[in-house]
Design a protein around this motif. Structure first.
Motif, mmCIF file in Angstrom:
data_model
loop_
_atom_site.group_PDB
_atom_site.id
_atom_site.type_symbol
_atom_site.label_atom_id
_atom_site.label_comp_id
_atom_site.label_asym_id
_atom_site.label_seq_id
_atom_site.Cartn_x
_atom_site.Cartn_y
_atom_site.Cartn_z
ATOM 1 N N SER A 139 1.261 -1.153 -0.183
ATOM 2 C CA SER A 139 -0.123 -0.174 0.281
ATOM 3 C C SER A 139 0.731 1.161 -0.034
ATOM 4 C CB SER A 139 -0.351 -0.173 1.079
ATOM 5 O OG SER A 139 -1.499 -1.524 1.551
ATOM 6 N N LYS A 140 2.153 1.169 0.718
ATOM 7 C CA LYS A 140 2.453 2.207 0.320
ATOM 8 C C LYS A 140 3.276 2.547 -0.658
ATOM 9 C CE LYS A 140 2.751 3.865 4.702
ATOM 10 N NZ LYS A 140 1.489 4.833 5.086
ATOM 11 N N VAL A 141 3.359 2.079 -0.846
ATOM 12 C CA VAL A 141 4.531 1.803 -2.459
ATOM 13 C C VAL A 141 3.128 2.501 -3.842
ATOM 14 C CG1 VAL A 141 5.308 0.983 -4.557
ATOM 15 C CG2 VAL A 141 6.609 0.757 -2.609
ATOM 16 N N LEU A 142 2.333 2.109 -3.658
ATOM 17 C CA LEU A 142 0.802 1.921 -4.574
ATOM 18 C C LEU A 142 0.326 2.830 -4.658
ATOM 19 C CD1 LEU A 142 0.133 -1.475 -5.629
ATOM 20 C CD2 LEU A 142 0.994 0.130 -7.261
ATOM 21 N N THR A 143 -0.347 3.519 -3.458
ATOM 22 C CA THR A 143 -0.259 4.825 -2.914
ATOM 23 C C THR A 143 0.233 6.181 -3.195
ATOM 24 O OG1 THR A 143 0.328 4.727 -0.567
ATOM 25 C CG2 THR A 143 -2.202 3.613 -1.391
ATOM 26 N N CYS A 144 1.514 5.839 -3.849
ATOM 27 C CA CYS A 144 2.054 6.755 -4.001
ATOM 28 C C CYS A 144 1.691 7.572 -5.174
ATOM 29 C CB CYS A 144 3.566 6.881 -4.184
ATOM 30 S SG CYS A 144 4.412 6.563 -3.494
ATOM 31 N N ILE B 109 2.548 -4.592 -8.614
ATOM 32 C CA ILE B 109 3.925 -3.712 -8.135
ATOM 33 C C ILE B 109 5.135 -4.303 -9.208
ATOM 34 C CG2 ILE B 109 5.878 -3.050 -7.052
ATOM 35 C CD1 ILE B 109 4.585 -3.251 -4.126
ATOM 36 N N ARG B 110 5.377 -5.310 -9.239
ATOM 37 C CA ARG B 110 6.561 -5.870 -10.392
ATOM 38 C C ARG B 110 5.923 -5.286 -11.890
ATOM 39 N NH1 ARG B 110 11.006 -8.936 -11.033
ATOM 40 N NH2 ARG B 110 11.441 -8.846 -8.742
ATOM 41 N N ARG B 111 4.992 -5.357 -12.374
ATOM 42 C CA ARG B 111 4.172 -5.038 -13.520
ATOM 43 C C ARG B 111 4.270 -3.459 -14.197
ATOM 44 N NH1 ARG B 111 -0.772 -2.276 -13.379
ATOM 45 N NH2 ARG B 111 -0.994 -2.850 -15.822
ATOM 46 N N LEU B 112 4.963 -2.540 -13.142
ATOM 47 C CA LEU B 112 5.138 -0.554 -13.179
ATOM 48 C C LEU B 112 6.342 -1.316 -13.542
ATOM 49 C CD1 LEU B 112 2.988 -0.134 -10.530
ATOM 50 C CD2 LEU B 112 2.213 -0.465 -11.939
ATOM 51 N N LEU C 68 -4.628 -1.511 2.314
ATOM 52 C CA LEU C 68 -5.502 -1.742 1.288
ATOM 53 C C LEU C 68 -5.495 -3.089 0.550
ATOM 54 C CD1 LEU C 68 -4.263 1.173 -1.206
ATOM 55 C CD2 LEU C 68 -6.174 0.946 0.254
ATOM 56 N N ASN C 69 -6.644 -3.792 0.632
ATOM 57 C CA ASN C 69 -6.672 -5.836 -0.217
ATOM 58 C C ASN C 69 -6.742 -5.664 -1.558
ATOM 59 O OD1 ASN C 69 -8.852 -4.356 -1.799
ATOM 60 N ND2 ASN C 69 -10.845 -5.246 -0.326
ATOM 61 N N ASP C 70 -6.757 -6.742 -2.244
ATOM 62 C CA ASP C 70 -6.123 -7.120 -3.245
ATOM 63 C C ASP C 70 -6.656 -6.670 -4.312
ATOM 64 O OD1 ASP C 70 -3.128 -8.916 -3.275
ATOM 65 O OD2 ASP C 70 -4.826 -10.547 -2.481
ATOM 66 N N ASP C 71 -8.043 -6.272 -3.977
ATOM 67 C CA ASP C 71 -8.267 -5.127 -5.293
ATOM 68 C C ASP C 71 -8.839 -4.457 -5.621
ATOM 69 O OD1 ASP C 71 -10.297 -8.233 -6.233
ATOM 70 O OD2 ASP C 71 -11.697 -7.301 -4.967
ATOM 71 N N GLU C 72 -7.848 -3.285 -4.810
ATOM 72 C CA GLU C 72 -7.837 -2.161 -4.477
ATOM 73 C C GLU C 72 -6.527 -1.702 -4.881
ATOM 74 O OE1 GLU C 72 -10.448 -0.509 -0.426
ATOM 75 O OE2 GLU C 72 -8.398 -2.138 -0.187
ATOM 76 N N LEU C 73 -5.236 -2.736 -4.007
ATOM 77 C CA LEU C 73 -3.850 -3.123 -4.669
ATOM 78 C C LEU C 73 -4.091 -3.250 -6.185
ATOM 79 C CD1 LEU C 73 -2.501 -5.147 -1.982
ATOM 80 C CD2 LEU C 73 -2.086 -2.342 -2.353
ATOM 81 N N TRP C 74 -4.622 -3.266 -7.254
ATOM 82 C CA TRP C 74 -4.989 -3.704 -8.372
ATOM 83 C C TRP C 74 -5.756 -2.923 -8.988
ATOM 84 C CZ3 TRP C 74 -2.372 -7.010 -11.784
ATOM 85 C CH2 TRP C 74 -1.545 -7.949 -11.078
ATOM 86 N N LEU D 78 -5.118 0.483 -8.304
ATOM 87 C CA LEU D 78 -4.480 1.895 -8.435
ATOM 88 C C LEU D 78 -3.453 1.312 -9.254
ATOM 89 C CD1 LEU D 78 -4.120 2.102 -4.675
ATOM 90 C CD2 LEU D 78 -4.946 3.826 -6.359
ATOM 91 N N SER D 79 -2.941 -0.263 -9.029
ATOM 92 C CA SER D 79 -1.950 -0.163 -10.543
ATOM 93 C C SER D 79 -2.154 -0.154 -11.821
ATOM 94 C CB SER D 79 -1.355 -1.941 -10.125
ATOM 95 O OG SER D 79 -0.802 -2.513 -11.117
#
Lengths: 362, 214
Positions: free
Chosen positions: A189-194, A235-238, A344-350, A352-353
């Motif tokens: 979450s820390k990474v993807l909410t940047c 994260i990796r896909r970015l 965040l949960n998986d869906d939320e992370l996806w 954002l990604s």
């Protein structure tokens, strides 16, 4: 003679760790107690030797009971035995047994009715970001939190879990794995909410520095939780910069399964206590020892080779339990980490990604 | 131990709810290899085995099994990424475990993307004779998702070999059609074996020659 004695000591350790797989703890306690009472009334030399040996083993069994063993019937039984020992003049043994009982019982109460750790109300973490803390402080506070949960893990309970895989047998393990997953999702979450990619890169860099520190502290648990975060698909896909990829490399090898996780096992064997191992692999080893070996031999006897293997897998945990980290609690940083509850949960992370980098259509 | 010669290495994962019999599948597949090893920590690849596909090409299957590690869900998912195939395992006497198969599938798809993994549905039959999952249900799922399916026995090990062989053949066929590429530097799903050439019947012979002259 010396060798026989050390063999006996080893056997006793293996027995104490594994007997729950073939006999109930209450039966062991009751039978030993019966044996003790039988011999202690006699005065011949052999009986006196048996009395001492039985009482000695009895105290060891009581001291190695796990919090989950201490159900009402067990507590009553052991309490009665302790009273008897006191009346019989066995004050030292009674005290030894009582001490183990009280410690384990308080852990049981804590596990079954957990109270949230109070965080000082005067401290507020609002508006703070990961980047303002040093990697060293973050890694130290993470390690303190891990270490508290790690010390509650009872090797004998892990063994039961590997067999039954039911959650209520081992609440301490639930807390431990729950925490592991929370750390990992917190890091994601820390990474993807940047908001900007610059901020995201700096956050990832910070997390990699934290990993380096965790490695230095031999905290493989949180190290792998953060690694799993940076290695996670959203994260990796970015895509990473070359520098980040290089910095991740030495850590990424730890999750390589080849040679039965050779890299990780080597790293672990080279670390000096205090240390927190990755418990997932311990559970996997126990699972394979369990399915690969029969419990009883053809003649109905207990398969001690299997028990020995289980002991080998669990012995490091006991060794690591005896050594503690000397870090000092940092309440404001702990308030910022907030037990890793904000994630965040998986869906939320996806989601954002895919906002950052839309899914390619093919 | 000498590493056996192979043309390709495929990485597979076994996924499904935690008590569906993944471990016993693995036990039969590895021929009870881990029961002979007194210490699981000595560094043997418990999860590797060589199989031969129809044209004689030798494939080393490297299984990323997470038996026992399921609760560490945040890390086990990262094992998915480097896989080319997934065995979706359910217990034939446990309908819930079958119902969750589409979730497991979606999860694996997401993590393996942009690569498209090959799936096979594996029903694990336990001691109980009655199945809680009807063959119509299985058919519907396999047709909808365009995957193969097989029923294995956790008790006798029946069809376990076949399950692994089916998925291996399918991956190999796709590799030949060019749907997969070996040696993608960002992905370990398929790797070329030690003898380097890795294209059909020839290499096996070559491989043997190589091993003889060494």
């Amino acid at each position: 003679m010396k060798q026989t004695l050390s063999c006996y000591k080893k056997f006793r350790e293996v027995f104490l760790l594994t007997y729950r797989n073939f006999v109930r703890p209450l039966d062991v306690v009751s039978l030993l107690w019966k044996r003790y009472q039988y011999f202690e009334k006699k005065t011949d030399r052999t009986s006196v030797i048996h009395t001492r040996a039985t009482l000695d083993l009895f105290v060891d069994v009581v001291n190695s009971l796990t919090p989950m063993d201490l159900e009402q019937g067990m507590v009553t039984k052991v309490r009665d035995c302790i009273y008897y020992l006191v009346n019989n003049g066995e004050i030292l043994n009674a005290l030894k047994a009582r001490k183990g009982l009280i410690v384990k019982y308080s852990v049981r109460v804590k596990l079954l009715c957990p109270k949230p750790t109070p965080v000082s109300l005067a401290i507020t973490a609002e508006g703070q970001t990961l980047l303002q803390w040093s990697a060293t402080s973050i890694a130290q506070q993470m390690t303190l939190l891990d270490s508290e949960l790690f010390r509650q893990l009872e090797p004998a309970e892990l063994l039961l879990w590997a067999r039954e895989q039911t959650e209520d047998l081992c609440p301490a393990l639930n807390n431990f794995t729950e925490h592991f997953n929370k750390v990992s999702y917190w890091a994601r979450s820390k990474v993807l909410t940047c908001v900007t990619s610059r901020e995201r890169n700096r956050t990832m860099k910070k997390l990699i520095e934290v990993m380096r520190k965790l490695r230095e502290y031999s905290n493989f648990n949180s190290l792998l939780a953060v690694l799993a975060a940076l290695d996670s698909a959203p994260i990796r896909r970015l895509g990473f910069s070359r520098r980040l990829t290089e910095a991740l490399k030495p850590h990424a090898a730890l999750t390589d399964s080849s040679g039965s996780f050779r890299t990780y096992r080597l790293a672990l064997s080279e670390s000096k206590p205090p240390c927190i191992p990755y418990i997932g692999l311990v559970l996997q080893d126990l699972t394979f020892v369990h399915i690969g070996n029969v419990d009883f031999l053809a003649d109905g006897k207990v398969n001690w080779i299997k028990r020995w293997q289980q002991w080998v897998v669990l012995e490091p945990i006991r060794r690591f339990h005896s050594c503690q980290y000397g870090f000092i609690r940092n309440d404001s940083l702990l308030a910022f980490l907030n037990n890793f509850d904000e994630s965040l949960n998986d869906d939320e992370l996806w989601h954002l990604s895919e906002q950052i980098k839309p899914r390619s259509k093919n | 131990m000498v590493e056996p010669i192979f043309d390709y290495q495929f990485r597979l994962i076994l996924i499904g709810d935690s008590t569906v019999g993944k471990s016993s599948l693995l036990k039969y597949f590895t021929d009870g290899k881990f029961s002979e090893v007194s210490d699981p920590t000595v560094g043997v690849d418990f999860f590797a085995r060589l199989v031969q596909v129809q044209d004689g090409t030798r494939v080393k299957l490297q299984l990323w099994d997470t038996a026992g590690q399921e609760r560490f869900r945040s890390i086990t998912k990262s094992y998915y990424r480097n896989s080319v195939g997934a065995l979706l395992v359910y217990d034939t006497t446990n309908h819930d475990s079958f119902e969750r198969i589409p979730n497991w599938m979606e999860e694996a798809r997401r993590h393996i993307a942009p690569f498209k993994p090959v799936f096979i549905l594996v029903g694990c039959k336990s001691d109980l004779p009655e199945s809680a999952v009807t063959s119509e249900e299985v058919n519907r799922l396999t047709v909808n998702c365009d995957i193969k399916s097989i029923i294995t026995s956790a008790k006798t090990g029946d069809n376990v070999e076949e399950a692994f062989r089916l998925i291996t053949e399918e991956i190999y066929a796709k590799l030949k059609l060019g749907e997969f590429r070996a040696d993608d530097e960002n992905w370990d799903g398929i790797k070329r074996g030690f003898n380097g050439s890795g294209s059909g019947g020839g290499p096996l012979l070559m491989g043997e020659q190589v091993s003889k002259c060494c």
